[in-house]
Design a protein around this motif. Sequence first.
Motif, PDB file in Angstrom:
ATOM      1  N   LYS A   3     -10.370 -15.360   8.701  1.00  0.00           N
ATOM      2  CA  LYS A   3      -9.227 -16.251   8.983  1.00  0.00           C
ATOM      3  C   LYS A   3      -8.676 -16.838   7.680  1.00  0.00           C
ATOM      4  CE  LYS A   3     -11.408 -17.609  13.382  1.00  0.00           C
ATOM      5  NZ  LYS A   3     -12.762 -17.182  13.037  1.00  0.00           N
ATOM      6  N   GLN A  50      -9.219 -21.994   6.346  1.00  0.00           N
ATOM      7  CA  GLN A  50      -8.832 -21.004   7.348  1.00  0.00           C
ATOM      8  C   GLN A  50      -7.442 -21.298   7.917  1.00  0.00           C
ATOM      9  OE1 GLN A  50     -12.102 -21.242  10.168  1.00  0.00           O
ATOM     10  NE2 GLN A  50     -13.119 -19.485   9.201  1.00  0.00           N
ATOM     11  N   THR A  66      -5.619 -20.613  11.384  1.00  0.00           N
ATOM     12  CA  THR A  66      -6.030 -20.230  12.739  1.00  0.00           C
ATOM     13  C   THR A  66      -4.877 -20.370  13.726  1.00  0.00           C
ATOM     14  OG1 THR A  66      -6.774 -22.481  13.184  1.00  0.00           O
ATOM     15  CG2 THR A  66      -8.406 -20.941  12.303  1.00  0.00           C
ATOM     16  N   ASP A 113      -5.683 -22.533  19.433  1.00  0.00           N
ATOM     17  CA  ASP A 113      -7.127 -22.315  19.546  1.00  0.00           C
ATOM     18  C   ASP A 113      -7.703 -22.112  18.147  1.00  0.00           C
ATOM     19  OD1 ASP A 113      -9.718 -21.650  20.049  1.00  0.00           O
ATOM     20  OD2 ASP A 113      -9.271 -19.985  21.423  1.00  0.00           O
ATOM     21  N   PRO A 114      -8.234 -23.174  17.527  1.00  0.00           N
ATOM     22  CA  PRO A 114      -8.753 -23.102  16.152  1.00  0.00           C
ATOM     23  C   PRO A 114      -9.878 -22.098  15.961  1.00  0.00           C
ATOM     24  CG  PRO A 114      -8.524 -25.383  16.871  1.00  0.00           C
ATOM     25  CD  PRO A 114      -8.328 -24.538  18.081  1.00  0.00           C
ATOM     26  N   GLN A 115     -10.463 -21.612  17.051  1.00  0.00           N
ATOM     27  CA  GLN A 115     -11.536 -20.625  16.929  1.00  0.00           C
ATOM     28  C   GLN A 115     -10.989 -19.206  16.773  1.00  0.00           C
ATOM     29  OE1 GLN A 115     -14.724 -21.684  16.657  1.00  0.00           O
ATOM     30  NE2 GLN A 115     -13.746 -23.711  16.776  1.00  0.00           N
ATOM     31  N   LYS A 116      -9.725 -19.051  17.043  1.00  0.00           N
ATOM     32  CA  LYS A 116      -9.103 -17.718  16.981  1.00  0.00           C
ATOM     33  C   LYS A 116      -8.301 -17.541  15.700  1.00  0.00           C
ATOM     34  CE  LYS A 116      -7.000 -16.048  20.531  1.00  0.00           C
ATOM     35  NZ  LYS A 116      -6.067 -15.941  21.673  1.00  0.00           N
TER      36      LYS A 116
END
Length: 508
Positions: free
Chosen positions: A192, A115, A117, A121-124
């Motif tokens: 992502k 991914q 990202t 913010d690695p979640q986004k």
Amino acid sequence: MSDMRIGGLASGMDTDQMIKDLMKAERLPLDKMEQKKTYMEWQRDDYRDINKQLFEFSNSIFDGVMKQATYTQKSVNVSDPNAISVKNINSTSDFSGSIEVHRMATAATMFGSGQITDPDDPQKAAGMSTKLGDLFGIGLDEEKSITVKAVNKDGILEEKTLTFSMDTTFQGMINKINSETGVSMFYDPHEKKMAVTAKNTGNNENGPEIEFSGDLVSHLKLDDNNNMAVTNGHGSYGLNADITYNGLRTKRTSNTFSINGFELTLKNQTTSPVTFSSSPDTEKILEKIVKFVDDYNKLIEKVNGELGEKKYRDFQPLTASQKEAMEEKEIELWEEKAKSGTLRNDSVLSSALNKMRTDLYSPISGGTSETNQLAQIGIKTSSNYLERGKLIIDENKLKEAISKDPNAIYELFAKDGGTTSEKGLARRLRETISTTIDSIEKKAGKSTSTNTTFTLGRNLDSIQDQMDRFEDRLVQIEDRYWRQFTAMEKAIQKANSQSMYLMQQFSM
């Protein structure tokens, strides 16, 4: 300083009006020159109008009956239009066949192994406006490159190396790769991950269909090529279309390909052969030939009209002073007759009409087809002599000729040859029109011409010079009249003074 003018103070005469009346008579030759100049300008404009129509007709011939594409228009019948489509490209002959689609051609694909990202913010998902340096943790003043190899339409890899400043946005990088290389790249914010597809379908017999190398590949989380991606479970091979054409099993790199001048497009896999056949698109070919005949008839009607137009010699062009004394409608009606007959019996136009008729009615020699005259395809001259060579179409006969052999009609109109007799009818016509246009331009020029380059222009310059000299002469004549009348007034005034003096002396 000019002499002072004295207007009837002593004599009591309306000197000013008398001189105006005298000058009217003096101006008569100038008025005639002005009328002659105006008439020549009308004549010049009428010649140019004919030339414009000749030029447009010549272009219409070139774009219509002389174009081979006119006669290669075909109606194609396909037994299953949902499976394949067939379009004629440049086949002059009819075609037919059958095709079975065992497999469609597909493009190689691959998607990221990891991914990409938002760095904060690695979640986004990564922002499309994020700069590459910020996204990949590289200094903004640095440059990185990527080399893309992708399969072309012939199944061969083509290579392109792109260099990016780390100040470039993520979207900017993707746009440049998509516009300048053989792949389409897409970032999916939901997964992502990057996804890549080859722009061309088909298999590369010598290896992968997509290859990446360079500094940016690892940052994009992509494998080095689609074969490796397939092995790792996130890619696919490019595949050739697998078909049976007229009984022959064969392959093509694309779902669209040409055979013998027509184009086949595969749409779906089939379970049985799909048949197709073509025939001349009679209506579309007919439409072009009818347009040619209509345009020709309009042209000769216009030229014949000019040649036979009556000339009203009693209606000369109006001078400015004459117009002042007339109503607008009167001027319009007068000039309608005054402008009539400017090209009456013109030798250039008469010769052009005769030559065009000969061009159309003389048979073609040395052709490969038996069709060598217009009458054979249903086009002949009107029997009404008043129509002066107008062409008449027998549509049924023409349609029959088109259906039988459209290529023979193409030769009839467009055949080339070493002599006039060997050339097609339309080719002859265009040569005659070109010669006529040149002859008219020598007489009347064109809108961009200077007067010294054509006959009427030189005549116009000459008459303008005469008018200018005559204007100067009129000024001198008017001055002479004023000097004579002024001298007369002074003499009368002197005589009156002497008379009054004598009367005063006798009355003492």
